[in-house]
Design an enzyme around this catalytic site. Structure first.
Site, short mmCIF file in Angstrom:
data_model
loop_
_atom_site.label_atom_id
_atom_site.label_comp_id
_atom_site.label_asym_id
_atom_site.label_seq_id
_atom_site.Cartn_x
_atom_site.Cartn_y
_atom_site.Cartn_z
N ASN A 19 10.11 -1.49 -7.72
CA ASN A 19 10.86 -1.04 -6.54
C ASN A 19 9.82 -0.60 -5.52
O ASN A 19 9.25 0.49 -5.65
CB ASN A 19 11.79 0.12 -6.93
CG ASN A 19 12.47 0.73 -5.71
OD1 ASN A 19 12.42 0.18 -4.61
ND2 ASN A 19 13.12 1.88 -5.91
N TRP A 20 9.59 -1.46 -4.56
CA TRP A 20 8.54 -1.16 -3.57
C TRP A 20 8.92 -0.02 -2.63
O TRP A 20 8.07 0.52 -1.92
CB TRP A 20 8.24 -2.41 -2.72
CG TRP A 20 7.50 -3.50 -3.43
CD1 TRP A 20 7.10 -3.51 -4.75
CD2 TRP A 20 7.07 -4.74 -2.87
NE1 TRP A 20 6.45 -4.69 -5.03
CE2 TRP A 20 6.41 -5.46 -3.90
CE3 TRP A 20 7.17 -5.33 -1.61
CZ2 TRP A 20 5.86 -6.73 -3.69
CZ3 TRP A 20 6.63 -6.60 -1.39
CH2 TRP A 20 5.98 -7.28 -2.43
N LYS A 21 10.20 0.33 -2.60
CA LYS A 21 10.70 1.35 -1.65
C LYS A 21 10.29 0.93 -0.23
O LYS A 21 10.19 -0.26 0.05
CB LYS A 21 10.22 2.75 -2.04
CG LYS A 21 10.55 3.05 -3.51
CD LYS A 21 10.38 4.50 -3.88
CE LYS A 21 10.76 4.67 -5.35
NZ LYS A 21 10.74 6.07 -5.78
N HIS A 114 20.28 4.35 -6.07
CA HIS A 114 19.00 5.02 -6.27
C HIS A 114 19.12 6.47 -5.79
O HIS A 114 19.81 6.74 -4.80
CB HIS A 114 17.88 4.30 -5.51
CG HIS A 114 16.53 4.78 -5.93
ND1 HIS A 114 16.00 5.95 -5.46
CD2 HIS A 114 15.62 4.27 -6.80
CE1 HIS A 114 14.81 6.14 -6.03
NE2 HIS A 114 14.56 5.13 -6.84
N GLU A 116 17.23 8.28 -4.15
CA GLU A 116 16.83 8.50 -2.75
C GLU A 116 17.98 8.14 -1.81
O GLU A 116 18.17 8.77 -0.76
CB GLU A 116 15.56 7.69 -2.45
CG GLU A 116 14.35 8.34 -3.12
CD GLU A 116 13.25 7.40 -3.52
OE1 GLU A 116 13.20 6.25 -3.04
OE2 GLU A 116 12.42 7.80 -4.37
N GLU A 186 16.92 7.32 -14.13
CA GLU A 186 15.78 7.84 -13.36
C GLU A 186 16.00 9.33 -13.12
O GLU A 186 16.69 9.71 -12.16
CB GLU A 186 15.68 7.12 -12.01
CG GLU A 186 15.41 5.64 -12.14
CD GLU A 186 14.67 5.11 -10.92
OE1 GLU A 186 13.62 4.49 -11.13
OE2 GLU A 186 15.11 5.32 -9.77
N GLY A 192 8.24 9.92 -8.55
CA GLY A 192 7.14 10.15 -7.62
C GLY A 192 6.42 11.47 -7.83
O GLY A 192 5.66 11.92 -6.97
N SER A 231 7.79 7.90 -12.58
CA SER A 231 6.37 8.06 -12.90
C SER A 231 5.91 7.25 -14.11
O SER A 231 5.07 7.70 -14.90
CB SER A 231 6.02 9.55 -13.09
OG SER A 231 6.26 10.26 -11.89
N GLY A 252 8.23 2.54 -9.37
CA GLY A 252 8.00 2.80 -7.95
C GLY A 252 6.54 2.62 -7.59
O GLY A 252 6.03 1.50 -7.44
N GLY A 253 5.83 3.73 -7.47
CA GLY A 253 4.45 3.72 -6.98
C GLY A 253 3.55 2.71 -7.68
O GLY A 253 2.77 2.00 -7.02
#
Ligand code: 13P
Length: 272
Positions: A19-21, A114, A116, A186, A192, A231, A252-253
């Site tokens: 998930n590149w966000k 998600h 976010e 999640e 993150g 993470s 994510g990251g």
């Protein structure tokens, strides 16, 4: 390894989703896909097996880059996905992106719910359920995200919160819809933050999620893919993916760095 309470867990093929966000640009995206393809498709000696015996891989990218990434993934076993989808079919919904449009660009998956989107953009349980329903109707697989906040976990309410998020979706799409979905657990406190749920904490929640579906349909529950997100790194992926009810990850990251993401895919292949 902890034993699953449900049948045939090994029939589930692992899935790793990036998930590149809201990250990336044309140049960086091109370089990242080139590196992933070189690493993941290099064959038996060069990279992990991402064919039917290995793990499935997908990338959920920002809407403006769907066309670029679809082109860059042409002929690849890596699937394309979006990070959201509209609950509406089409029409006067300024700023929205429909499932039909996502399909037009070759998306196989759409993330819905998600945390976010839930916390920053007002996606309610009800809207998440409508989005999941729309994604399935359009022939894509929704990746339905659920997860508790740190405070909810401290209060001992983590399972209750996640069950309620799931129930909102179940009620709308039913067992057949859930069987056509992927669930991603999640925990909000792990996203993150560098603080991953322990394999034990994650497995307990994943078993609860699968058990929740098993109450309605045991066979569908045994086939459901439940991903962990929060993470995940190459260094902790194998200990998470080695658990019987953890079927891969939503990353994510670490999905923005080719070596890190490929390390996670390798962990998924290694625990398949
Ligand atoms: P991080 O891997 O950066 O913690 O993000 C997880 C996530 O939210 C994936 O959807």
């Amino acid at each position: 390894m902890q034993e699953s309470r449900y049948e045939a867990p090994k029939s589930r093929r692992k899935l790793v989703v990036g998930n590149w966000k809201m990250n990336g640009d044309r140049a960086a995206n091109g370089a990242l896909i080139d590196a992933l393809r070189a690493g993941l498709e290099a064959g038996p000696e060069g990279g992990p097996d991402t064919d039917a015996n290995g793990a499935a891989v997908a990338l959920c990218v920002p809407f403006p880059y769907l066309a670029q990434v679809a082109g860059a993934l042409d002929g690849s076993s890596i699937a394309l996905g979006s990070q959201d989808a509209s609950e509406y079919a089409n029409g006067a919904y300024t700023g929205e992106v429909s499932v039909a449009m996502l399909k037009d660009f070759g998306c196989a998956y759409a993330i819905v719910g998600h945390s976010e989107r839930r916390t920053l953009f007002g996606d309610t349980d009800e809207r998440v359920a409508l989005k999941a329903e729309r994604v399935i109707a359009g022939g894509l697989v929704p990746i339905v995200c659920v997860g508790e906040t740190g405070m909810e976990r401290e209060q001992g309410r983590a399972e209750e919160i996640v069950a309620a998020q799931l129930d909102a979706v179940f009620e709308r799409i039913g067992v057949a819809g859930m069987a056509a979905s992927v669930v991603a657990y999640e925990p909000v406190w792990a996203i993150g933050t560098g603080r991953t749920a322990s394999p034990e904490e994650a497995e307990a929640m994943h078993a609860m999620i699968r058990g929740h579906l098993a109450e309605r349909d045991a066979a569908a529950a045994s086939r459901l893919l439940v991903l962990y997100g929060g993470s995940v790194k190459a260094s902790n992926a194998a200990s998470l993916f080695g658990r019987d009810d953890i079927d891969g990850g939503l990353i994510g990251g670490a999905s923005l760095v080719a070596e890190d993401f490929m390390g996670i895919v390798r962990a998924a292949v290694g625990t398949s």
